[in-house]
Enzyme design. Sequence first.
Site, PDB file in Angstrom:
ATOM      1  N   SER A  39      -6.762   4.586  15.236  1.00 56.70           N
ATOM      2  CA  SER A  39      -6.506   3.911  16.513  1.00 56.70           C
ATOM      3  C   SER A  39      -6.915   4.845  17.645  1.00 56.70           C
ATOM      4  CB  SER A  39      -5.017   3.570  16.649  1.00 56.70           C
ATOM      5  OG  SER A  39      -4.709   3.142  17.965  1.00 56.70           O
ATOM      6  N   TYR A  70       4.022   4.994  15.233  1.00 55.31           N
ATOM      7  CA  TYR A  70       2.671   4.462  15.052  1.00 55.31           C
ATOM      8  C   TYR A  70       1.621   5.482  15.497  1.00 55.31           C
ATOM      9  CZ  TYR A  70      -1.348   1.306  15.513  1.00 55.31           C
ATOM     10  OH  TYR A  70      -2.586   0.716  15.413  1.00 55.31           O
ATOM     11  N   ALA A 119       1.879   8.738  15.800  1.00 55.06           N
ATOM     12  CA  ALA A 119       1.849   9.883  14.882  1.00 55.06           C
ATOM     13  C   ALA A 119       1.135   9.521  13.583  1.00 55.06           C
ATOM     14  CB  ALA A 119       3.273  10.351  14.591  1.00 55.06           C
ATOM     15  N   SER A 120       1.367   8.316  13.093  1.00 53.07           N
ATOM     16  CA  SER A 120       0.739   7.907  11.837  1.00 53.07           C
ATOM     17  C   SER A 120      -0.774   7.815  11.978  1.00 53.07           C
ATOM     18  CB  SER A 120       1.312   6.562  11.367  1.00 53.07           C
ATOM     19  OG  SER A 120       0.837   5.477  12.140  1.00 53.07           O
ATOM     20  N   LYS A 121      -1.248   7.322  13.105  1.00 50.54           N
ATOM     21  CA  LYS A 121      -2.688   7.175  13.286  1.00 50.54           C
ATOM     22  C   LYS A 121      -3.362   8.526  13.533  1.00 50.54           C
ATOM     23  CE  LYS A 121      -2.808   2.813  12.522  1.00 50.54           C
ATOM     24  NZ  LYS A 121      -3.438   2.288  11.292  1.00 50.54           N
ATOM     25  N   ASN A 181      -7.169  -0.607   5.568  1.00 47.51           N
ATOM     26  CA  ASN A 181      -6.928  -1.211   6.869  1.00 47.51           C
ATOM     27  C   ASN A 181      -5.475  -1.612   7.098  1.00 47.51           C
ATOM     28  OD1 ASN A 181      -7.714  -2.768   9.365  1.00 47.51           O
ATOM     29  ND2 ASN A 181      -7.082  -4.480   8.068  1.00 47.51           N
ATOM     30  N   VAL A 193       0.811  -1.222   0.000  1.00 48.82           N
ATOM     31  CA  VAL A 193       0.000   0.000   0.000  1.00 48.82           C
ATOM     32  C   VAL A 193       0.841   1.268   0.000  1.00 48.82           C
ATOM     33  CG1 VAL A 193      -1.967  -1.136   1.112  1.00 48.82           C
ATOM     34  CG2 VAL A 193      -0.255   0.045   2.528  1.00 48.82           C
TER      35      VAL A 193
END
Length: 278
Positions: A151, A165, A167-169, A95, A70
Amino acid sequence: MPGLRLEGKNAIVTGAAGGIGLETTILFLREGASVVMADISEPALEKAVAKAKEAAPEMVGKIKTAKCDVSKEDNIKALVDSVDEWGGVDIMFNNAGIMHADDADAVDTPEKIWDMTQNINVKGVWFGSKHAVLSLRKHNKKKGSIINTASVVALVGAATPQLAYTASKGAVLAMTRELAIVHAREGFRFNALCPAPLNTPLLQDWLGDDQAKRHRREVHFPTGRFGEAIEQAQAVLFLASDEASFVNGSDFVVDGGMTKAYVTPEGPALAAPSNLAR
């Protein structure tokens, strides 16, 4: 199959080889959707397809698979274009994501782990959203549902450091809100699923045998347990369906009350309910 909630819909699920992705695929199939199962791991995808076919044997002819990274736009474009023969995408569930074992705090997170996490978790959702919109327009769809996995750590701080993680969410949540507003008049709904930590291979691999790390997470659940992937899939099914026709731009939190709890009562961890709908 009249009366099914997704009858005649075409869906793409990324990260479909396990966890929320696989459980969602099965529910989508059972509710009448044709589904493209996408994942970066071909061996895992083969096993997942077998499970999906076993769970929804009447829909075997409505399942396609695609190996997909992705973080690469050409992979996402090819994935979405593969639905053209079905009449274009109606539902896109972005997802796929990672939480790397070396993800730590601002001091100790390696730059390569930061970049990898953002590329998959953020760019992957951007590319998926972009090409879903292009497909909806190409096929003159008047409505469409795009669901992005965020999240609860996009809303509250994590119990243990996982900066890349988290920061990405947060980025997924902000991106979803903006896309929801930008495309609302076209009939395209964007919603972000915000799961609490779940009993999935992704989390269990990350926790490993570190019982202290595990306890620091479990103690935050009023229920005394991690959530199950099927409980998230039920929420995704709702967001994908016309029942959610006026749900747009939501931070759809499915966390067993975790983000609402200041403290949790002492007591033994509870087993997952045995009667979860499948």
